[in-house]
Design a protein around this motif. Structure first.
Motif, PDB file in Angstrom:
ATOM      1  N   TYR B 242     -29.599  70.202  67.485  1.00 46.33           N
ATOM      2  CA  TYR B 242     -29.233  70.611  66.131  1.00 46.33           C
ATOM      3  C   TYR B 242     -30.372  71.391  65.463  1.00 46.33           C
ATOM      4  CZ  TYR B 242     -24.855  67.941  65.899  1.00 46.33           C
ATOM      5  OH  TYR B 242     -23.582  67.481  66.086  1.00 46.33           O
ATOM      6  N   SER B 245     -30.326  74.886  66.493  1.00 46.42           N
ATOM      7  CA  SER B 245     -29.090  75.620  66.241  1.00 46.42           C
ATOM      8  C   SER B 245     -29.247  76.506  65.002  1.00 46.42           C
ATOM      9  CB  SER B 245     -27.947  74.636  66.007  1.00 46.42           C
ATOM     10  OG  SER B 245     -28.020  74.146  64.685  1.00 46.42           O
ATOM     11  N   PRO B 246     -28.409  77.514  64.865  1.00 50.83           N
ATOM     12  CA  PRO B 246     -28.517  78.393  63.696  1.00 50.83           C
ATOM     13  C   PRO B 246     -27.800  77.855  62.454  1.00 50.83           C
ATOM     14  CG  PRO B 246     -26.894  79.247  65.234  1.00 50.83           C
ATOM     15  CD  PRO B 246     -27.431  77.995  65.843  1.00 50.83           C
ATOM     16  N   TYR B 247     -27.137  76.698  62.554  1.00 50.81           N
ATOM     17  CA  TYR B 247     -26.328  76.229  61.422  1.00 50.81           C
ATOM     18  C   TYR B 247     -27.138  75.341  60.493  1.00 50.81           C
ATOM     19  CZ  TYR B 247     -22.913  77.670  64.860  1.00 50.81           C
ATOM     20  OH  TYR B 247     -22.236  78.375  65.808  1.00 50.81           O
ATOM     21  N   GLU B 248     -27.081  75.665  59.212  1.00 50.89           N
ATOM     22  CA  GLU B 248     -27.820  74.909  58.208  1.00 50.89           C
ATOM     23  C   GLU B 248     -27.354  73.445  58.186  1.00 50.89           C
ATOM     24  OE1 GLU B 248     -31.012  74.920  56.229  1.00 50.89           O
ATOM     25  OE2 GLU B 248     -30.273  76.762  57.163  1.00 50.89           O
ATOM     26  N   LYS B 251     -28.867  71.516  60.946  1.00 57.17           N
ATOM     27  CA  LYS B 251     -30.297  71.233  60.720  1.00 57.17           C
ATOM     28  C   LYS B 251     -30.456  70.045  59.778  1.00 57.17           C
ATOM     29  CE  LYS B 251     -32.037  75.802  61.737  1.00 57.17           C
ATOM     30  NZ  LYS B 251     -32.420  77.093  61.199  1.00 57.17           N
TER      31      LYS B 251
END
Lengths: 330, 281
Positions: B242, B245-248, B251
């Motif tokens: 996570y 990963s590029p997803y806020e 994160k």
């Protein structure tokens, strides 16, 4: 074992033992199996160590045969053209660990000195607990903190500040990105400090009070006693502690993987991204579909295993000798 | 001349003392900073639904890592069930049978070295001997690599703790005719109980934060663990995936999971010692 024979020969003579003891004796036949069980569990510690070495050699056979010694001295890592070698990863592993140790050792010695000599007992136990907790934080938390908290600060403030003073040195060239060998070294320093400082503290307290007092007796200051008596007396122990810290830094995986940048290249600048053996393994192991790729990754693991094994063995034997000569009990 | 040299010596002494204090404050500051950031970022992301839901497809908001919590608990439990008895048996050998013999010394050295083997190497080892022959990633392999990390830790600490039990206790029991193995399990263990429990909990704390040995043994999985005989979801690898990963949203979930892991590890490592110390008073 002598007790066992005594108890069996006594058995016929004692006529009315209590029930508990009778129940106990009834199971005396388990004595030998239990001994063997304990011995085999203990032996399997050694067995595991050997098995790890054998398994790594066995599974990296393909790469060992394809590349031979070239694996250790070349710096190509090209999965597309099936060319692999260890030098870039090895370089990153060693450089980041050396930065970590260079930062951690002076700080750890100072902390050990503070805890053992300067701090009043309540403060010493408070700081001691804090340092211990620092060592208990899992490596992945260091990674999260390093990537999302420390790296931006490194990029915006610390690295530009270093460049404005020492920017002409080749060590600090390149754009301040926050991730790279230097940041990895800083995180490693934080992770190694608890280990080295606790050994340093122990060694400082092991120095006989008489030796320190004779220093104070001739009017030496605290620092002079530390430099002239304590450090000299405990030098070999501290060297051992540093070696242990080095072995730990070399194998550290998650924290380094988060911040080292993961680039297969050797650059003189510490601000450039690089990679270490463990970060290469963490990133690429599950992606390796080719047998040669996988086997090369396992050979990287073998290199790391041999490296840490050598340093561990030397430092453990060294510390043992030091303990014996200082008469300390651990 | 003499006066200035005395002054310089005093100043140097002062500077070194100051450096020692600053270094200690620096370590304390780093600890507080890390704890604070994990609490702040993880605390704002953590919610009950994160613990009860499984993950959603990438990019779709919502979802949680309940499956990873369960998977981590299962693997840690299995690793403890394997690692603790083995470690205690080895500890018994070191304290009760081996003593100061050459073999026991060699085993102690081996255990220390095994403790220093990087955890990622243990992962590669288990991959080579378990995952490759089985043909797929499994939670069992993950649990076994965690058990391998626990084993030497418990062996060494329990060996040291058992050796502290006074010999007179053993001799008294042996003189009554109690067999050796019952002396160990019934008397020496009882005398060393709290120390042994602490040692085991510390070892559990250590493995519950481990990531590297799970990366290529248990891997990770978006599904709830119904069996350990397949890729198994776990918290630490979830954090790693996570965070990268590029997803806020992911994160934030990684921070929440970090908070969970950190609390678990610190409570295990410190709380038990505190509890045991209080009970003894």
């Amino acid at each position: 074992m002598t007790f066992d024979t005594a108890s069996t020969s006594m058995r016929s003579k004692v006529r009315t033992p209590s029930r508990a003891i009778r129940a106990g004796r009834a199971f005396a036949c388990f004595d030998r199996p239990f001994h063997w069980l304990a011995l085999s569990a203990a032996m399997s510690l050694l067995g595991l160590l050997i098995a790890i070495g054998i398994a790594l050699v066995w599974r990296s056979e393909l790469s060992l045969r394809t590349f031979g010694l070239r694996f250790l001295v070349q710096s190509v890592w090209d999965p597309v053209r099936h060319q692999f070698s260890a030098l870039t990863s090895l370089y990153g592993t060693i450089v980041s660990s050396v930065i970590g140790l260079a930062l951690a050792v002076p700080l750890s010695l100072a902390i050990g000195f503070y805890l053992a000599e300067l701090a009043p007992p309540p403060l010493a136990s408070f700081f001691g607990t804090a340092v211990e907790l620092l060592g208990a934080i899992p490596s992945i938390i260091y990674g999260m903190w390093g990537l999302f908290v420390l790296a931006p600060i490194m990029a915006d403030q610390i690295q530009p500040a270093i460049q404005s003073v020492l920017g002409s040195l080749p060590l600090f060239q390149g754009p301040p990105m926050g991730i790279g060998l230097f940041t990895a070294g800083v995180i490693l320093a934080l992770m190694v400090i608890p280990f080295v400082s606790s050994v340093a503290r122990e060694i400082f307290t092991m120095v006989p009070a008489v030796m320190k007092e004779s220093g104070y007796g001739i009017g030496a200051t605290k620092w002079e006693v530390v430099r002239g008596v304590t450090l000299r007396y405990g030098l070999s122990g501290i060297v051992g502690a540093c070696l242990l810290g080095l072995a730990r830094a070399l194998g550290e995986t998650m924290a380094v993987t988060f911040v080292i940048g993961n680039r297969h290249a050797i650059s003189l600048s510490l601000f450039e991204p690089g990679n270490s053996i463990s970060s290469t393994l963490a990133n690429e192991f599950t992606e390796a579909s080719e047998p040669l790729y996988l086997s090369s990754l396992i050979e990287l693991g073998l290199v790391l295993f041999v490296l840490t094994l050598a340093i561990q063995t030397i430092s453990q034997l060294w510390l043992r000798r030091v303990e014996r000569s200082m008469g300390g009990v651990r | 001349m003499k006066c200035s040299s005395a002054k310089r010596r005093r100043l140097t002494d002062l500077a070194v003392r100051l450096f020692a204090q600053v270094a200690s404050l620096l370590a304390l500051g780093a600890l507080v900073w890390i704890l604070f950031e994990v609490l702040r970022r993880g605390g704002s992301a953590l919610s009950l639904s994160l613990l009860t839901k499984g993950p959603t497809p990438p990019g779709v908001p919502g979802g949680g890592f309940g499956n990873a919590v369960l998977g981590s608990l299962l693997m840690t439990f299995l690793a403890t069930v394997i690692g603790v008895p083995l470690g205690l048996l080895a500890g018994i050998y070191l304290a009760e049978y081996g003593g100061g013999s050459k073999l026991a010394d060699l085993i102690r050295l081996g255990a220390n070295i095994l403790m220093g083997v990087p955890s990622i190497i243990v992962g590669v080892f288990v991959y080579a001997v378990l995952v490759v022959p089985m043909g797929h990633f499994t939670g069992y392999a993950g649990a076994i690599s965690l058990a391998i990390i626990m084993f030497p830790v418990i062996a060494r600490s329990s060996g040291d703790i058992l050796a502290l039990v006074p010999a007179s206790l053993r001799e008294a029991a042996l003189a009554l005719g109690v067999p050796r193995w019952r002396v160990t399990l019934g008397i020496v263990f009882r005398a060393a109980k709290s120390g042994l429990i602490t040692a085991c909990l510390l070892a559990v704390a250590r493995i519950s934060g481990e990531t590297a040995p799970l990366l290529f043994t248990a891997l990770n999985s978006p599904y709830w663990p119904t069996t350990l005989n397949g890729p198994t979801a776990n918290l630490t690898v979830t954090i790693f995936n996570y965070a990268m990963s590029p997803y806020e949203d992911w994160k934030n979930q990684a921070w929440a999971a970090s908070l969970l892991i950190m609390l678990g590890v610190l409570v295990l490592a410190k709380g038990t010692r505190f509890l045991l110390a209080r009970r003894r008073d």
